[in-house]
Write an enzyme that holds these catalytic residues in place. Structure first.
Site, PDB file in Angstrom:
ATOM      1  N   LYS A 115       3.334   1.343  -3.651  1.00 24.65           N
ATOM      2  CA  LYS A 115       3.041   0.357  -4.923  1.00 24.65           C
ATOM      3  C   LYS A 115       3.245   0.672  -6.315  1.00 24.65           C
ATOM      4  CE  LYS A 115      -1.566   0.211  -4.033  1.00 24.65           C
ATOM      5  NZ  LYS A 115      -3.628   0.604  -4.115  1.00 24.65           N
ATOM      6  N   GLY A 142     -11.450  10.962 -11.682  1.00 27.20           N
ATOM      7  CA  GLY A 142      -9.785  11.396 -11.360  1.00 27.20           C
ATOM      8  C   GLY A 142      -8.835  10.892 -12.262  1.00 27.20           C
ATOM      9  N   GLY A 201     -17.706   0.981  -2.913  1.00 26.66           N
ATOM     10  CA  GLY A 201     -16.377   1.452  -2.119  1.00 26.66           C
ATOM     11  C   GLY A 201     -15.847  -0.575  -1.487  1.00 26.66           C
ATOM     12  N   THR A 218       0.847  -1.435   0.025  1.00 31.58           N
ATOM     13  CA  THR A 218      -0.096  -0.022  -0.039  1.00 31.58           C
ATOM     14  C   THR A 218       0.380   1.677  -0.291  1.00 31.58           C
ATOM     15  OG1 THR A 218      -1.851   1.081   0.917  1.00 31.58           O
ATOM     16  CG2 THR A 218      -0.430   0.105   2.858  1.00 31.58           C
ATOM     17  N   TYR A 222     -14.879   4.278  -0.030  1.00 28.80           N
ATOM     18  CA  TYR A 222     -15.322   3.223   1.266  1.00 28.80           C
ATOM     19  C   TYR A 222     -15.253   3.992   2.606  1.00 28.80           C
ATOM     20  CZ  TYR A 222     -10.646   1.627   2.167  1.00 28.80           C
ATOM     21  OH  TYR A 222      -9.517   1.380   1.992  1.00 28.80           O
ATOM     22  N   ASP A 264      -6.342  -4.447  -8.054  1.00 23.99           N
ATOM     23  CA  ASP A 264      -7.241  -3.497  -7.953  1.00 23.99           C
ATOM     24  C   ASP A 264      -8.344  -3.871  -8.426  1.00 23.99           C
ATOM     25  OD1 ASP A 264      -6.813  -2.730  -5.703  1.00 23.99           O
ATOM     26  OD2 ASP A 264      -5.423  -1.027  -5.756  1.00 23.99           O
TER      27      ASP A 264
END
Ligand code: NAP
Length: 272
Positions: free
Chosen positions: A71, A129, A238, A67, A217, A107
């Site tokens: 990444k 985004g 999410g 994370t 989320y 993802d």
């Protein structure tokens, strides 16, 4: 010395990593499957990333999720990066395979999972985004056969570069552009996250069969999703992506499919 195999273990590498929901998800599934394994938090500073990643086989770990902020940087320390992760430019799952370090991006398949029932091939999508999440979303939409993406971003030039880099047909627009007639709207920006301004879109012109997908989320019910529900549109939150991407990694780490029949209970745990 006993030669009993070690219990399967994996974890999440980040800096900081205390906020990660991954341990909760993976431990929940391990427990439900009665697998005697573990999943830990591994705080690793950027300067120690290479050493930490290369130590995974010796530590007997099956792999790690990766994370923020690692990444992209992690890719330089791997033996192989799969094609989807390379196209996205980020790895969020490292798996030890026959002693080699292999990078994946879960993802994209995690995002795509709830889209399976929608007739998206040949249709258009609006994505808001142009950061890390948007990269995974674009890769997934390409894989779903979406014909064109309108990429809306605060900085439209970043959106235009991303479309070109990922070879996605479509156009880049600013946040003030009107919502076009699309089959799917995705929020892959930080707008709507707790502490951030909401994402305000006029959904009135969309077809009744359009779906609205918010990658945010926290909170789970964003104002975008609330507006979509009011309009009677299909919504995807999410947690679907979060749980979906974890399930892809879980199977790689522990060799068993995640027990998704417990999703309702897992969602309850994640929103407590
Ligand atoms: P990121 O790389 O930092 O990108 C942030 C994006 O949001 C950029 O497009 C940025 O626009 C835009 N943005 C930020 N602040 C803004 C503001 N005040 N006004 C307008 N636009 C703004 O972040 P990320 O990693 O892509 O994450 C984006 C969201 O996806 C987060 O909410 C994250 O939690 C969520 N996410 C969810 C999952 C999941 O599993 N559900 C997985 C990954 C990410 P500029 O380009 O103009 O800066």
């Amino acid at each position: 010395m006993s030669d009993r195999p070690l219990p399967p273990s994996a974890g999440v590498i980040g800096w900081p990593v205390a906020h990660s929901k991954s341990p909760l998800i993976h431990r929940f599934w391990l427990e439900r499957l009665r697998i005697d394994g573990d999943y830990g938090r591994l705080p690793v500073a950027p300067e120690a990333l290479g050493k930490a990643i290369r130590a995974l086989p010796a530590l007997g770990l099956r792999g790690v999720n990766v994370t923020v902020p690692h990444k992209e940087a992690v890719m330089a320390h791997l033996d192989h990066v799969d094609a989807t992760a390379r196209a996205i430019g980020a790895v969020n799952t490292v798996v030890v395979e026959d002693g080699a370090l292999v990078g994946y991006n879960s993802d994209a398949p995690g995002f795509a999972e709830p889209l399976a029932g929608l007739a998206l091939p040949g249709k258009r999508a609006l994505v808001v985004g142009a950061g890390g999440a948007a990269r995974a979303v674009l890769a997934a939409l390409k894989g779903c056969g979406i014909a064109e993406v309108i990429l809306m971003n605060r900085t439209p030039s970043k959106a235009a570069s991303l479309l070109a880099e990922m070879d996605v047909a479509g156009e880049a627009v600013g946040l003030d552009a009107a919502v076009p007639d699309v089959a799917l709207v995705v929020n892959a920006s930080t707008l709507g996250m707790r502490g951030q301004p909401p994402l305000v879109l006029d959904l009135s012109g969309l077809d009744d069969r359009a779906a609205i997908y918010d990658a945010v989320y926290v909170p789970l019910e964003t104002s975008l999703l609330a507006a979509a529900r009011t309009r009677g549109l299909r919504t995807i939150d999410g947690l679907s992506m979060l749980i979906g991407q974890a399930a892809v990694a879980f199977e790689k780490f522990y060799g068993a499919p995640a027990p998704r029949e417990h999703d309702a209970e897992l969602r309850e745990l994640l929103t407590r």
